[in-house]
Design an enzyme around this catalytic site. Structure first.
Site, PDB file in Angstrom:
ATOM      1  N   ASP A  42       0.887  -1.275   0.131  1.00 32.11           N
ATOM      2  CA  ASP A  42       0.057  -0.093   0.117  1.00 32.11           C
ATOM      3  C   ASP A  42       1.048   1.441   0.008  1.00 32.11           C
ATOM      4  OD1 ASP A  42      -2.601  -1.368   0.037  1.00 32.11           O
ATOM      5  OD2 ASP A  42      -2.233  -1.997   2.177  1.00 32.11           O
ATOM      6  N   HIS A  53      -7.249  -4.231  -2.079  1.00 32.13           N
ATOM      7  CA  HIS A  53      -7.735  -3.667  -1.014  1.00 32.13           C
ATOM      8  C   HIS A  53      -7.943  -2.377  -1.137  1.00 32.13           C
ATOM      9  CE1 HIS A  53      -7.185  -3.216   3.407  1.00 32.13           C
ATOM     10  NE2 HIS A  53      -5.971  -2.847   3.584  1.00 32.13           N
TER      11      HIS A  53
HETATM   12  N1  LIG Z   1      -0.443  -9.658   2.357  1.00 29.05           N
HETATM   13  C1  LIG Z   1      -1.480 -10.370   1.649  1.00 29.05           C
HETATM   14  O1  LIG Z   1      -1.553 -11.483   1.782  1.00 29.05           O
HETATM   15  C2  LIG Z   1      -2.745  -9.570   1.222  1.00 29.05           C
HETATM   16  C3  LIG Z   1      -4.012  -9.982   1.439  1.00 29.05           C
HETATM   17  C4  LIG Z   1      -4.967  -9.466   0.765  1.00 29.05           C
HETATM   18  C5  LIG Z   1      -4.848  -8.117   0.079  1.00 29.05           C
HETATM   19  N2  LIG Z   1      -3.516  -7.612   0.026  1.00 29.05           N
HETATM   20  C6  LIG Z   1      -3.246  -6.478  -0.507  1.00 29.05           C
HETATM   21  O2  LIG Z   1      -2.521  -6.701  -1.885  1.00 29.05           O
HETATM   22  C7  LIG Z   1      -1.740  -5.726  -1.996  1.00 29.05           C
HETATM   23  C8  LIG Z   1      -0.191  -6.039  -1.928  1.00 29.05           C
HETATM   24  O3  LIG Z   1       0.217  -6.566  -0.614  1.00 29.05           O
HETATM   25  P1  LIG Z   1       1.353  -7.493  -0.547  1.00 29.05           P
HETATM   26  O4  LIG Z   1       1.302  -7.785   0.941  1.00 29.05           O
HETATM   27  O5  LIG Z   1       1.704  -8.377  -1.480  1.00 29.05           O
HETATM   28  O6  LIG Z   1       2.490  -6.459  -0.448  1.00 29.05           O
HETATM   29  P2  LIG Z   1       4.065  -6.753  -0.268  1.00 29.05           P
HETATM   30  O7  LIG Z   1       4.320  -7.833  -0.007  1.00 29.05           O
HETATM   31  O8  LIG Z   1       4.531  -5.466   0.869  1.00 29.05           O
HETATM   32  O9  LIG Z   1       4.516  -6.045  -1.712  1.00 29.05           O
HETATM   33  C9  LIG Z   1       5.622  -5.511  -2.107  1.00 29.05           C
HETATM   34  C10 LIG Z   1       5.944  -5.301  -3.626  1.00 29.05           C
HETATM   35  O10 LIG Z   1       5.654  -4.017  -3.504  1.00 29.05           O
HETATM   36  C11 LIG Z   1       6.887  -3.428  -3.981  1.00 29.05           C
HETATM   37  N3  LIG Z   1       7.261  -2.193  -3.714  1.00 29.05           N
HETATM   38  C12 LIG Z   1       7.010  -1.657  -2.387  1.00 29.05           C
HETATM   39  N4  LIG Z   1       7.604  -0.578  -2.390  1.00 29.05           N
HETATM   40  C13 LIG Z   1       8.375  -0.072  -3.517  1.00 29.05           C
HETATM   41  C14 LIG Z   1       8.816   0.835  -4.053  1.00 29.05           C
HETATM   42  N5  LIG Z   1       8.712   2.040  -3.363  1.00 29.05           N
HETATM   43  N6  LIG Z   1       9.116   0.977  -5.255  1.00 29.05           N
HETATM   44  C15 LIG Z   1       9.083  -0.054  -6.228  1.00 29.05           C
HETATM   45  N7  LIG Z   1       8.070  -1.144  -5.656  1.00 29.05           N
HETATM   46  C16 LIG Z   1       8.070  -1.330  -4.385  1.00 29.05           C
HETATM   47  C17 LIG Z   1       7.949  -4.677  -3.779  1.00 29.05           C
HETATM   48  O11 LIG Z   1       9.252  -4.530  -4.479  1.00 29.05           O
HETATM   49  P3  LIG Z   1      10.556  -4.760  -3.704  1.00 29.05           P
HETATM   50  O12 LIG Z   1      10.582  -6.400  -3.171  1.00 29.05           O
HETATM   51  O13 LIG Z   1      11.508  -4.581  -4.825  1.00 29.05           O
HETATM   52  O14 LIG Z   1      10.732  -3.967  -2.573  1.00 29.05           O
HETATM   53  C18 LIG Z   1       7.198  -5.717  -4.024  1.00 29.05           C
HETATM   54  O15 LIG Z   1       7.219  -6.139  -5.270  1.00 29.05           O
HETATM   55  C19 LIG Z   1      -1.966  -4.538  -0.977  1.00 29.05           C
HETATM   56  O16 LIG Z   1      -2.715  -3.526  -1.393  1.00 29.05           O
HETATM   57  C20 LIG Z   1      -2.383  -5.375   0.156  1.00 29.05           C
HETATM   58  O17 LIG Z   1      -3.115  -4.556   0.912  1.00 29.05           O
HETATM   59  C21 LIG Z   1      -2.223  -8.158   0.633  1.00 29.05           C
END
Ligand SMILES: NC(=O)c1ccc[n+]([C@@H]2O[C@H](COP(=O)([O-])OP(=O)(O)OC[C@H]3O[C@@H](n4cnc5c(N)ncnc54)[C@H](OP(=O)(O)O)[C@@H]3O)[C@@H](O)[C@H]2O)c1
Length: 363
Positions: free
Chosen positions: A100, A124
């Protein structure tokens, strides 16, 4: 859509019977789906879609461990794996799965590639609901939808591989093409949802933030610590306190509740446990109710979003986070848990070899 009865309340839901995988493929045929971000949800949704025959590319910043992981998962640089901007340009359907905080940061760079008729899909409601803080304001000539699996990315992938599904909510915020509903549901089926239920961006984020701060993680962790501490303070061993607080819950009771519901659990326990649990349930509900009400108010007012966004802006956020997580990991309770887990009979070599074969479960 099917009209179904949930505890006496009628709800419209979409099951795989009404919306088959074939129909989903038809809706998204000739469309390039770009998965922007390859963190936790990204790999799960991208791999499930790819395995089901959809046309998927991944967008991920280069030169990172995550980029390397994407290559290990079979995405090919220049063919199916690109820098974020490049993937955004190619994708007609965007699965916006940066963290996010990452979405807020990258939005100004990616927005120019969101041209007329494209679909922006969130998992989300955060980015849009709190857009006074995130500045994520999609143009009016695109579809804006949400497909939010109600589980972690690891479970989304694990359930898919086991032939099961994770239920997901969906919402339509903007229907420019008149096809937003079909696209959202098709994406849901493509990522391997169980059944889909309708929500709005606001309701999704309000319930999600309440849930994860509450019963799913925050309240659960806090209640476990409280019970463990009371048992330890009264002379119970770590093994006894951990087994009575966590191990029995996760290994024995919750799988049964998942299968049969809480009423079945209460009916199928000893009368001693049954009587006590039925009485104390009311005490715990009343004691925690004011905390849940305060939590929900803070979610709705945007205060929780503000805290999260601000925390993610601190340059040393990761360092502080590591410290906090370490505090949990190093605590007696979770150290005892590590030992208890290692003693589970299934933690033998054959079982761990099986897990090693899946890319998502071993990132
Ligand atoms: N976690 C869950 O299981 C879950 C469940 C339901 C919904 N969601 C939703 O799904 C979405 C993704 O969540 P997630 O948990 O998968 O996120 P996450 O694991 O924190 O995702 C990280 C991703 O974002 C990239 N990123 C972060 N900061 C960045 C930046 N400044 N510049 C370029 N890339 C950047 C990361 O790249 P790097 O690795 O290179 O940093 C990586 O590819 C969110 O909206 C979340 O609320 C998540």
């Amino acid at each position: 859509m099917a009209n179904m009865n949930f505890g006496g309340i009628s709800e419209q839901v979409v099951t795989r019977d009404e919306f088959s995988l074939e129909r989903a493929k038809d809706v998204l045929k000739d469309k390039c789906i770009c998965v922007l971000g390859y963190g936790v949800q990204g790999p799960a949704q991208a791999l499930n879609l790819r395995d089901q025959g959809f046309n998927v590319v991944v967008g991920q910043r280069k030169g990172t461990k995550t980029w390397e992981k994407a290559i290990r998962d079979g995405w090919v640089p220049g063919k199916t794996l690109f820098e974020l901007e490049e993937a955004a340009k190619k994708g007609q359907i965007w699965l916006f799965l940066l963290s996010d905080a990452g979405q807020i940061k990258l939005w100004p760079k990616l927005k120019p590639f969101l041209s007329e008729g494209k679909t922006l899909c969130f998992s989300h409601g955060f980015g849009l609901t709190y857009n006074d803080q995130t500045n994520i304001l999609p143009p009016s000539n695109v579809d804006v939808v949400l497909v939010a699996p109600k589980g972690s990315g690891t479970s989304v992938r694990r359930h898919f591989l086991e032939g099961k599904g994770i239920n997901a909510s969906y919402a339509i915020d903007q229907d420019f093409t008149g096809k937003a509903w079909d696209k959202a549901v098709a994406i849901g089926m493509g990522v391997g949802a169980g059944y889909l239920f309708e929500t709005s961006f606001k309701k999704e984020v309000f319930s999600d933030l309440t849930g994860e701060r509450g019963v799913l993680m925050g309240a659960l962790a806090g209640m476990m610590e409280a019970q463990y501490n009371v048992l330890r303070a009264n002379g119970h061993s770590p093994s006894e306190a951990f087994n009575e607080t966590v191990e029995e819950l996760t290994q024995s009771l919750m799988p049964l509740v998942a299968e049969n519901g809480m009423d079945w659990m209460f009916a199928n326990t000893s009368t001693t446990a049954q009587r006590g649990a039925l009485d104390w349930r009311h005490r715990f509900r009343e004691a925690s109710m004011p905390v849940f009400m305060e939590l929900y108010d803070k979610v709705v007012s945007g205060e929780e979003a503000r805290i999260t966004i601000e925390a993610n802006q601190y340059p040393d956020y990761r360092k502080g986070l590591e410290f906090e997580l370490n505090e949990i990991a190093e605590s007696e309770m979770w150290q005892a848990g590590k030992q208890v887990r290692s003693l589970r009979p299934e933690n033998n070599k054959d079982f761990s070899d099986k897990l090693k074969m899946d890319p998502v479960l071993n990132n």
